[in-house]
Write a protein that holds these residues in place. Structure first.
Motif, PDB file in Angstrom:
ATOM      1  N   ALA B  14       0.866  -1.173   0.000  1.00 48.92           N
ATOM      2  CA  ALA B  14       0.000   0.000   0.000  1.00 48.92           C
ATOM      3  C   ALA B  14       0.900   1.219   0.000  1.00 48.92           C
ATOM      4  CB  ALA B  14      -0.903  -0.034   1.226  1.00 48.92           C
ATOM      5  N   SER B  15       1.665   1.388  -1.067  1.00 41.81           N
ATOM      6  CA  SER B  15       2.731   2.380  -1.012  1.00 41.81           C
ATOM      7  C   SER B  15       2.204   3.796  -1.106  1.00 41.81           C
ATOM      8  CB  SER B  15       3.737   2.131  -2.142  1.00 41.81           C
ATOM      9  OG  SER B  15       3.019   1.910  -3.336  1.00 41.81           O
ATOM     10  N   SER B  16       1.057   4.000  -1.727  1.00 43.47           N
ATOM     11  CA  SER B  16       0.620   5.381  -1.860  1.00 43.47           C
ATOM     12  C   SER B  16       0.133   5.935  -0.542  1.00 43.47           C
ATOM     13  CB  SER B  16      -0.494   5.466  -2.893  1.00 43.47           C
ATOM     14  OG  SER B  16      -1.575   4.680  -2.447  1.00 43.47           O
ATOM     15  N   ALA B  17      -0.308   5.040   0.372  1.00 47.21           N
ATOM     16  CA  ALA B  17      -0.883   5.544   1.606  1.00 47.21           C
ATOM     17  C   ALA B  17       0.195   5.980   2.594  1.00 47.21           C
ATOM     18  CB  ALA B  17      -1.757   4.466   2.246  1.00 47.21           C
ATOM     19  N   VAL B  18       1.292   5.272   2.625  1.00 49.23           N
ATOM     20  CA  VAL B  18       2.308   5.550   3.648  1.00 49.23           C
ATOM     21  C   VAL B  18       3.475   6.272   3.003  1.00 49.23           C
ATOM     22  CG1 VAL B  18       3.724   4.523   5.412  1.00 49.23           C
ATOM     23  CG2 VAL B  18       1.663   3.358   4.670  1.00 49.23           C
ATOM     24  N   PRO B  19       3.902   7.369   3.594  1.00 46.71           N
ATOM     25  CA  PRO B  19       4.997   8.132   2.983  1.00 46.71           C
ATOM     26  C   PRO B  19       6.338   7.411   2.998  1.00 46.71           C
ATOM     27  CG  PRO B  19       4.260   9.180   5.018  1.00 46.71           C
ATOM     28  CD  PRO B  19       3.295   8.128   4.703  1.00 46.71           C
ATOM     29  N   GLN B  20       6.816   7.008   4.217  1.00 51.65           N
ATOM     30  CA  GLN B  20       8.165   6.445   4.182  1.00 51.65           C
ATOM     31  C   GLN B  20       8.131   4.929   4.037  1.00 51.65           C
ATOM     32  OE1 GLN B  20       6.905   7.443   7.380  1.00 51.65           O
ATOM     33  NE2 GLN B  20       8.501   8.667   8.334  1.00 51.65           N
ATOM     34  N   ASP B  21       7.470   4.251   5.007  1.00 54.81           N
ATOM     35  CA  ASP B  21       7.517   2.795   4.963  1.00 54.81           C
ATOM     36  C   ASP B  21       6.530   2.274   3.948  1.00 54.81           C
ATOM     37  OD1 ASP B  21       7.335   3.168   8.452  1.00 54.81           O
ATOM     38  OD2 ASP B  21       9.140   3.016   7.234  1.00 54.81           O
ATOM     39  N   VAL B  22       6.872   1.124   3.423  1.00 53.46           N
ATOM     40  CA  VAL B  22       5.949   0.450   2.517  1.00 53.46           C
ATOM     41  C   VAL B  22       5.377  -0.728   3.280  1.00 53.46           C
ATOM     42  CG1 VAL B  22       5.827  -0.952   0.469  1.00 53.46           C
ATOM     43  CG2 VAL B  22       7.115   1.152   0.427  1.00 53.46           C
ATOM     44  N   MET B  23       4.074  -0.757   3.436  1.00 52.04           N
ATOM     45  CA  MET B  23       3.465  -1.843   4.189  1.00 52.04           C
ATOM     46  C   MET B  23       3.057  -2.945   3.245  1.00 52.04           C
ATOM     47  SD  MET B  23       1.081   0.159   6.819  1.00 52.04           S
ATOM     48  CE  MET B  23       0.101   0.846   5.505  1.00 52.04           C
ATOM     49  N   THR B  24       3.396  -4.151   3.604  1.00 51.52           N
ATOM     50  CA  THR B  24       3.010  -5.247   2.718  1.00 51.52           C
ATOM     51  C   THR B  24       1.783  -5.939   3.273  1.00 51.52           C
ATOM     52  OG1 THR B  24       4.670  -6.465   3.903  1.00 51.52           O
ATOM     53  CG2 THR B  24       5.223  -5.794   1.676  1.00 51.52           C
ATOM     54  N   ILE B  25       0.824  -6.119   2.400  1.00 48.23           N
ATOM     55  CA  ILE B  25      -0.381  -6.844   2.775  1.00 48.23           C
ATOM     56  C   ILE B  25      -0.186  -8.271   2.293  1.00 48.23           C
ATOM     57  CG2 ILE B  25      -2.867  -6.957   2.528  1.00 48.23           C
ATOM     58  CD1 ILE B  25      -2.867  -4.076   1.741  1.00 48.23           C
ATOM     59  N   SER B  26      -0.232  -9.224   3.197  1.00 52.00           N
ATOM     60  CA  SER B  26      -0.058 -10.603   2.740  1.00 52.00           C
ATOM     61  C   SER B  26      -1.386 -11.330   2.805  1.00 52.00           C
ATOM     62  CB  SER B  26       0.992 -11.336   3.560  1.00 52.00           C
ATOM     63  OG  SER B  26       0.877 -11.013   4.900  1.00 52.00           O
ATOM     64  N   ILE B  27      -1.715 -11.924   1.696  1.00 50.85           N
ATOM     65  CA  ILE B  27      -2.989 -12.635   1.606  1.00 50.85           C
ATOM     66  C   ILE B  27      -2.745 -14.073   2.045  1.00 50.85           C
ATOM     67  CG2 ILE B  27      -4.786 -13.385   0.050  1.00 50.85           C
ATOM     68  CD1 ILE B  27      -4.560 -10.925  -1.387  1.00 50.85           C
ATOM     69  N   ASN B  28      -3.458 -14.475   3.074  1.00 43.33           N
ATOM     70  CA  ASN B  28      -3.212 -15.792   3.625  1.00 43.33           C
ATOM     71  C   ASN B  28      -4.141 -16.857   3.090  1.00 43.33           C
ATOM     72  OD1 ASN B  28      -1.300 -14.603   5.118  1.00 43.33           O
ATOM     73  ND2 ASN B  28      -2.489 -14.505   6.993  1.00 43.33           N
ATOM     74  N   ASN B  29      -5.345 -16.488   2.738  1.00 38.07           N
ATOM     75  CA  ASN B  29      -6.311 -17.508   2.390  1.00 38.07           C
ATOM     76  C   ASN B  29      -7.356 -16.937   1.456  1.00 38.07           C
ATOM     77  OD1 ASN B  29      -7.796 -19.810   2.381  1.00 38.07           O
ATOM     78  ND2 ASN B  29      -8.773 -19.456   4.353  1.00 38.07           N
ATOM     79  N   VAL B  30      -7.673 -17.689   0.411  1.00 34.34           N
ATOM     80  CA  VAL B  30      -8.733 -17.266  -0.508  1.00 34.34           C
ATOM     81  C   VAL B  30      -9.698 -18.433  -0.622  1.00 34.34           C
ATOM     82  CG1 VAL B  30      -9.261 -16.611  -2.861  1.00 34.34           C
ATOM     83  CG2 VAL B  30      -7.195 -15.758  -1.804  1.00 34.34           C
ATOM     84  N   VAL B  31     -10.957 -18.166  -0.359  1.00 29.56           N
ATOM     85  CA  VAL B  31     -11.979 -19.214  -0.417  1.00 29.56           C
ATOM     86  C   VAL B  31     -12.893 -18.925  -1.591  1.00 29.56           C
ATOM     87  CG1 VAL B  31     -13.947 -20.209   0.768  1.00 29.56           C
ATOM     88  CG2 VAL B  31     -11.937 -19.540   2.063  1.00 29.56           C
ATOM     89  N   CYS B  32     -13.096 -19.929  -2.448  1.00 29.12           N
ATOM     90  CA  CYS B  32     -13.971 -19.689  -3.577  1.00 29.12           C
ATOM     91  C   CYS B  32     -14.859 -20.900  -3.786  1.00 29.12           C
ATOM     92  CB  CYS B  32     -13.169 -19.400  -4.842  1.00 29.12           C
ATOM     93  SG  CYS B  32     -12.435 -20.862  -5.550  1.00 29.12           S
ATOM     94  N   ASN B  33     -15.915 -20.722  -4.541  1.00 30.94           N
ATOM     95  CA  ASN B  33     -16.722 -21.883  -4.897  1.00 30.94           C
ATOM     96  C   ASN B  33     -17.337 -21.687  -6.262  1.00 30.94           C
ATOM     97  OD1 ASN B  33     -18.757 -20.071  -4.389  1.00 30.94           O
ATOM     98  ND2 ASN B  33     -19.975 -21.455  -3.166  1.00 30.94           N
ATOM     99  N   TYR B  34     -17.695 -22.791  -6.884  1.00 29.99           N
ATOM    100  CA  TYR B  34     -18.355 -22.724  -8.188  1.00 29.99           C
ATOM    101  C   TYR B  34     -19.116 -24.018  -8.359  1.00 29.99           C
ATOM    102  CZ  TYR B  34     -14.471 -25.619  -9.883  1.00 29.99           C
ATOM    103  OH  TYR B  34     -13.557 -26.606 -10.055  1.00 29.99           O
ATOM    104  N   SER B  35     -19.801 -24.119  -9.460  1.00 38.79           N
ATOM    105  CA  SER B  35     -20.531 -25.360  -9.666  1.00 38.79           C
ATOM    106  C   SER B  35     -20.346 -25.801 -11.102  1.00 38.79           C
ATOM    107  CB  SER B  35     -22.000 -25.134  -9.271  1.00 38.79           C
ATOM    108  OG  SER B  35     -22.843 -25.324 -10.327  1.00 38.79           O
ATOM    109  N   LEU B  36     -20.293 -27.110 -11.284  1.00 39.21           N
ATOM    110  CA  LEU B  36     -20.110 -27.647 -12.621  1.00 39.21           C
ATOM    111  C   LEU B  36     -21.453 -28.169 -13.100  1.00 39.21           C
ATOM    112  CD1 LEU B  36     -16.796 -29.612 -12.272  1.00 39.21           C
ATOM    113  CD2 LEU B  36     -17.193 -27.661 -13.704  1.00 39.21           C
ATOM    114  N   PRO B  37     -21.766 -27.984 -14.357  1.00 37.57           N
ATOM    115  CA  PRO B  37     -23.108 -28.336 -14.818  1.00 37.57           C
ATOM    116  C   PRO B  37     -23.262 -29.831 -15.075  1.00 37.57           C
ATOM    117  CG  PRO B  37     -21.854 -27.456 -16.630  1.00 37.57           C
ATOM    118  CD  PRO B  37     -20.960 -27.362 -15.435  1.00 37.57           C
ATOM    119  N   MET B  38     -22.804 -30.650 -14.129  1.00 37.71           N
ATOM    120  CA  MET B  38     -23.023 -32.080 -14.335  1.00 37.71           C
ATOM    121  C   MET B  38     -23.013 -32.795 -12.991  1.00 37.71           C
ATOM    122  SD  MET B  38     -19.410 -33.013 -15.950  1.00 37.71           S
ATOM    123  CE  MET B  38     -17.925 -33.088 -15.043  1.00 37.71           C
ATOM    124  N   HIS B  39     -23.617 -33.934 -12.972  1.00 38.52           N
ATOM    125  CA  HIS B  39     -23.590 -34.760 -11.775  1.00 38.52           C
ATOM    126  C   HIS B  39     -22.267 -35.518 -11.769  1.00 38.52           C
ATOM    127  CE1 HIS B  39     -24.331 -38.516  -9.562  1.00 38.52           C
ATOM    128  NE2 HIS B  39     -25.054 -37.737  -8.788  1.00 38.52           N
TER     129      HIS B  39
END
Lengths: 108, 263
Positions: B14-39
């Motif tokens: 998020a470099s634009s928000a912080v003047p000197q330090d650069v804060m790193t956002i680390s993504i730990n987990n992404v949950v998704c779901n979908y469905s397939l059109p078949m049994h």
């Protein structure tokens, strides 16, 4: 007669039994029905004795579990760089090993 | 503020928000779901795939993928849930890979199978601000959006509606964002929180709980040492200027007992 796993028929002792029984059956010494009964008895005996009397423990320690599968209450493992430890603490190493394990609590 | 395309870390700054330090956002987990059109015939899928676990009693098959590392839950209706990916792109890639495997095993390679209603349910990300935060003051200033119950959880919970996310703010400056639906939302949420919270900065060493060494058991014969350690405990309480630390006393029952011993 409750059902038991018949997979022990493919062990060394099971194959020896089957071959002997085949010889007898081809010589007409015993009937085919009797061959089947003997094998069923063998299954029952092996299953009960392995569950109760045999206390040996082999340890498998592998570097990597390549794959696993659990379907129909049967576990299948494929391991790499396995070290098999005897009850006498002798270790042998194998590059690949596949373990197929049936559930011991249930039968059939 | 575009995210860096570094795949190893899955962090972006998020470099634009912080003047000197650069804060790193680390993504730990992404949950998704979908469905397939078949049994889906789960048993057939289980027998022909590795790293799979199918219990007959449930109608659920669980699978683990190595690249990208994630857990997959497949139902015979065709619904698929993927948990554990470290980025949105990885999640999508895993989803397509699983869909392709199912297509192959079910023998439908001649038909065109699409992932229906693919959506990302939840993204969990953490970020560390380079300063400590006085969360009870934040709670006082924004009572509607925040929820702070120190006896229940250590952090303050901020429920943001735009973008929809739930953010936990800790006194050490750690921010945990949950419930976001996209990586862009996560970065917007972190930026907004930074704006709200930067007025309540404090030196993180003051709010750090583990400035003192853990108490060691001392034998009763060494009386002089015991007296010295009790005096040390005594001094710590004396010179705190902020009213904050007095508020946190209930957290330290052993210090509370120590106070009783001293007085």
């Amino acid at each position: 007669m409750s059902l038991n796993y018949t997979m022990y028929r493919s062990t060394t002792i099971g194959e020896a039994l089957e071959r002997t029984l085949e010889e007898f059956a081809s010589d007409e010494t015993i009937t085919k029905n009797l061959v089947k009964r003997v094998l069923l008895n063998f299954d029952k005996a092996v299953n009960t004795k392995l569950a109760t009397q045999v206390k040996n423990r082999y340890t498998f320690k592998a570097n990597k579990l390549r794959a696993y599968r659990f379907c129909d209450n049967v576990w299948t493992f494929v391991m790499e760089d396995v070290e098999v430890k005897d009850p006498n603490k002798q270790a042998t190493k194998y590059a690949h090993m596949k373990i197929v394990a049936c559930d011991a609590s249930r039968k059939g | 503020m575009a995210p860096d395309s570094s795949d190893e870390n899955n962090t972006f700054s998020a470099s634009s928000a912080v003047p000197q330090d650069v804060m790193t956002i680390s993504i730990n987990n992404v949950v998704c779901n979908y469905s397939l059109p078949m049994h889906i015939d789960l048993r057939k899928l289980a027998l022909n795939t590795w790293n799979v676990s199918y219990d007959r009693s449930g109608s659920l098959l669980t699978k683990q993928k190595r690249h990208p590392g994630c857990h997959v839950k497949i139902y015979n209706s065709g619904k698929v849930y993927i948990v554990g990916c470290k980025s949105e792109a990885a999640s999508r890639q895993a989803a397509r890979a699983v869909g392709r495997e199912i297509q192959k095993i079910m023998g439908k390679t001649d038909q065109r199978i699409c992932l229906r209603k693919f959506r990302i349910n939840n993204i969990l990300a953490t970020c560390k601000f380079p300063f400590g935060i006085l969360i009870d003051q934040v709670n006082r200033k924004y009572p509607k959006e925040t929820y702070y119950e120190p006896e229940l959880t250590v952090g303050l919970i901020w429920r943001m509606t735009e973008p929809k996310a739930s953010i936990r703010i800790h006194t050490t400056g750690t921010i945990v964002v949950t419930g976001a639906t996209s990586e862009a939302d996560v970065s917007i949420a972190v930026e907004k929180i930074y704006d709200y919270v930067k007025d309540f900065q404090c030196d993180s060493s003051k709010t750090a709980r583990n400035t003192r060494e853990p108490r060691k058991r001392k034998s009763a014969s060494n009386e002089a040492e015991i007296k010295r350690s009790k005096q040390k405990m005594d001094n710590v309480f004396v010179d705190d200027e902020t009213s904050v630390n007095w508020f946190y006393f209930p957290y330290f029952p052993f210090l509370f007992i120590c106070m009783h011993l001293v007085f």
